[in-house]
Design an enzyme around this catalytic site. Structure first.
Site, PDB file in Angstrom:
ATOM      1  N   GLY A  20       0.823  -1.202   0.000  1.00  0.00           N
ATOM      2  CA  GLY A  20       0.000   0.000   0.000  1.00  0.00           C
ATOM      3  C   GLY A  20       0.852   1.246   0.000  1.00  0.00           C
ATOM      4  N   GLY A  21       0.186   2.396   0.007  1.00  0.00           N
ATOM      5  CA  GLY A  21       0.913   3.656  -0.023  1.00  0.00           C
ATOM      6  C   GLY A  21       1.659   3.935   1.268  1.00  0.00           C
ATOM      7  N   MET A  22       1.218   3.329   2.388  1.00  0.00           N
ATOM      8  CA  MET A  22       1.840   3.600   3.670  1.00  0.00           C
ATOM      9  C   MET A  22       2.590   2.391   4.224  1.00  0.00           C
ATOM     10  SD  MET A  22       0.020   4.923   7.195  1.00  0.00           S
ATOM     11  CE  MET A  22      -0.847   3.392   7.474  1.00  0.00           C
ATOM     12  N   VAL A  25       1.865  -5.433   3.666  1.00  0.00           N
ATOM     13  CA  VAL A  25       1.182  -6.414   4.503  1.00  0.00           C
ATOM     14  C   VAL A  25       1.692  -7.809   4.160  1.00  0.00           C
ATOM     15  CG1 VAL A  25      -1.048  -7.307   5.259  1.00  0.00           C
ATOM     16  CG2 VAL A  25      -0.850  -4.924   4.546  1.00  0.00           C
ATOM     17  N   ASP A 134     -12.180   6.723   4.910  1.00  0.00           N
ATOM     18  CA  ASP A 134     -11.646   6.086   3.696  1.00  0.00           C
ATOM     19  C   ASP A 134     -12.378   4.785   3.426  1.00  0.00           C
ATOM     20  OD1 ASP A 134     -10.031   5.883   1.467  1.00  0.00           O
ATOM     21  OD2 ASP A 134      -8.419   4.853   2.522  1.00  0.00           O
TER      22      ASP A 134
END
Length: 670
Positions: A20-22, A25, A134
């Site tokens: 993901g962008g942050m 996983v 979100d």
């Protein structure tokens, strides 16, 4: 993060689940609690960014506060070598976005069921004053049983914090972003409700309502264009269900549902016959008081105009000054006598008095009726509870049990509530009686013929009905994933909760480069075998090199090319033999396998599978597979060390006919 890396000495990384962008996983295995978990690890390039670290920590805080069956649970938070990570519940399945793509069109009742789960989770977050901000299908996971779980509270913010979106900065996915967020306004609970309406729209139509080449063009459509009609896409969708979408996605937050619970209550009755012919939802006309962003010159002009309006309206009352009045009476003239209005109009005065008294009586009557009206309450969810527990829960809501109906059910345990009438979340008067439908136990059903059907879909349906489903892969000319055969005879009457069915599934004719499985746990090996359509036979033995319950050898060895559908033998460690000073006992247990005559079948033979667990076998693998045409006497060999306890299970035509889960040497047959 590479496979087999152990985080904090506890979480062994298995494979990547996504990026993901942050954060990234990974699937990991908790070595202490022996369970699979999801590890969310902050990306390397963001570890020195204080804003990202704060957002990552905020997700941990927000998720810790929320305990709900439809919110992904947070197990642990940690840091290792500057790497911040979260350990969360591993949901085996897919996100809602992919689920819609693979299963569209979804049945309307399934859409409502999934949305009800999502709404109940969001309601819990809102009850803790946490806004997700979100919500989108990519942040909603669907497990193998069809249950929804919300994840990624990374940009969720408590209402007590500042939630104003910065200029030119939009958090969240633009396809599901509310108009007020797109304009840069504060995110509220109604913002989440808007996103939920877009998710419901996508579940009904298979796509988002607004598309564009840029994020800005899509954001503009959210607060300029009307939501397209879902009934234009599919006229079979009830107007009541479309109305839920329209009200949830109203441009003005005041036109949306006040709370998520209100949206859920409305959604649950959309397929009811009482709502057939419902009018299309139209937002209330709240006037032209929408907050708009205007240039400073326009604001100044508006203020000046407002001031001029106030000056025009403020007209002073002239004073009675005889010296300045043009029509002042002569000094010697006498004033004319004036009659009061009531004396001049006695009939009108009586009418006004009578009319006022009537209004007072009507108002008093309305107040009396309102005070005497019984209070309303919401029916709690009692499905799945025992009758006693349901009665107590209803009593807490000032409700009581009405009629009790008992029916057979394969989905709900015996003596537990199947449903209530009125249903959960419905608004009723206090002291009302709620009728209950109670499960009287499972019933036998006719087993179908699933040969040539797709295994994954068949397995999903049978598991939902209560069956235990296993698979065995075999090379075949059939397409990969199709069912070749089944061990439960078609049309036979079986009890789902007590029936295990094994399907032989086509693995096609491809080859697989076999992985080295040594050092793996049983669950990891089974996951690998299922993904590559291989069969596994587990055996157990002592190993001085490998710790207990991990594999120490395999046949064929890793690196070999094997055909999909092949059987791999894996030896699992019982630990070091040097640590065991107890004796090993070998003996036989004899048992009789009854022959079953199936009236609905033309086949005269029974398919029998024998499973055993001892020092060298595990209950997961078939020890012996045989066909019988009459009652058979079997001798089952066991090898047990010390105080070890053995097990065996005999399955005939998919039904367990004999089982002993505590076999010791005292059960040996002479």
């Amino acid at each position: 993060m590479t496979p087999n890396y152990t985080l904090s000495g506890r979480y062994r990384i298995v494979r990547s689940l996504g990026e993901g962008g942050m954060a990234n996983v990974y699937l990991a295995h908790d070595l202490i609690l022996d369970r699979d978990v999801a590890v969310k690890l902050l990306r390397l390039d963001l570890r020195d960014d204080p804003k990202t670290i704060k957002r990552f920590q905020r997700e941990a805080l927000a998720t810790t506060e929320l305990v709900h069956p439809h919110i992904v649970s947070l197990y642990d938070v940690g840091e290792e070598n500057g790497m911040q990570y979260l350990v969360m519940e591993y949901v085996k399945g897919m996100d809602l976005k992919n689920y819609i793509k693979e299963n569209f069109p979804l049945p309307l009742q399934q859409v409502i069921d999934i949305m009800e789960q999502i709404l109940s989770a969001v309601a819990t977050a809102h009850a803790h004053n946490i806004i997700h901000r979100d919500l989108k299908p990519q942040n909603i996971l669907i497990d193998e049983q069809g249950n929804a779980k919300i994840t990624d509270f990374g940009i969720a913010v408590a209402l007590s914090e500042h939630t104003m979106t910065q200029t030119n900065t939009i958090l969240g996915s633009v396809h599901y972003l509310s108009p007020e967020q797109a304009r840069g306004s504060m995110a509220t609970k109604q913002s989440d409700i808007y996103s939920l309406g877009i998710i419901l729209y996508e579940m009904l139509t298979g796509s988002v309502p607004f598309k564009g080449e840029t994020a800005v063009s899509i954001a503009l459509k959210h607060f300029q264009n009307d939501i397209p009609s879902v009934r234009d896409f599919d006229s079979k969708i009830p107007q009541a269900l479309e109305n839920v979408v329209l009200q949830a996605t109203a441009k003005d937050p005041r036109d949306r549902y006040p709370t998520v619970e209100d949206m859920a209550n409305d959604l649950l009755t959309t397929l009811s016959a009482t709502r057939v012919g419902e009018n299309r939802f139209e937002p209330a006309d709240l006037g032209n008081d929408e907050t708009k962003i205007m240039p400073s010159a326009q604001i100044a002009a508006a203020i000046d105009a407002h001031r001029q309006t106030e000056a025009t309206q403020a007209i002073p009352k002239p004073e009675a000054d005889a010296s300045t009045s043009d029509e002042a009476p002569a000094a010697n003239s006498e004033p004319l006598p004036k009659r009061s209005w009531s004396k001049r109009h006695p009939f009108r005065r009586k009418l006004i008095i009578i009319f006022s008294i009537g209004l007072l009586l009507i108002a008093a009557l309305g107040v009396g009726l309102e005070l005497s009206r019984p209070k309303q309450t919401s029916v709690p969810r009692v499905s799945g509870l025992t009758q006693s527990a349901a009665t107590k829960l209803l009593a807490k809501h000032n409700l009581s049990v009405g009629t009790v109906k008992r029916v057979k059910s394969n989905a709900v345990a015996k003596n537990h509530v199947i449903k209530s009438v009125p249903g959960s979340h419905r608004s009723v008067q206090e002291r009302s009686r709620i009728n209950l439908t109670i499960s009287s136990g499972a019933k036998k059903i006719s087993f179908g013929n699933y040969v040539n059907e797709t295994y994954t879909q068949v397995r999903r349906d049978l598991v939902a009905e209560g069956f235990t489903v296993k698979e065995h892969y075999s090379t075949s000319s059939l397409a990969s994933g199709q069912i070749i055969s089944q061990d439960v005879v078609a049309s036979s009457a079986v009890m789902p909760s007590k029936t295990t069915v094994t399907f032989t599934v086509s693995a096609g004719s491809r080859y697989v480069g076999l992985k080295d499985l040594t050092g793996e746990s049983k669950s990891d090996i089974l996951d690998y075998a299922k993904a590559n359509q291989l069969n596994i036979i587990f055996k157990r033995g002592y190993s001085d090199e490998q710790k207990r319950n991990y594999s120490y050898s395999q046949s064929p060895e890793g690196g070999a090319d094997v055909r999909a559908g092949s059987t791999i033998t894996v030896n699992m460690s019982k630990g070091s033999q040097s640590t065991s000073n107890t004796a090993t006992k070998s003996f036989y247990v004899k048992t009789t396998v009854p022959y079953q005559t199936l009236a609905s079948s033309t086949t005269q033979s029974n398919d029998v599978k024998v499973y055993i667990q001892d020092d060298t076998h595990t209950l997961d693998s078939v020890y012996r597979d045989l066909t019988i045409t009459r009652e058979n006497r079997l001798s089952i060999p066991f090898q047990l060390t010390g105080k070890q306890v053995g097990q065996y299970r005999i399955v005939c035509n998919g039904v367990v006919v004999d089982e002993n889960l505590k076999v010791t040497s005292r059960d040996a047959s002479n």
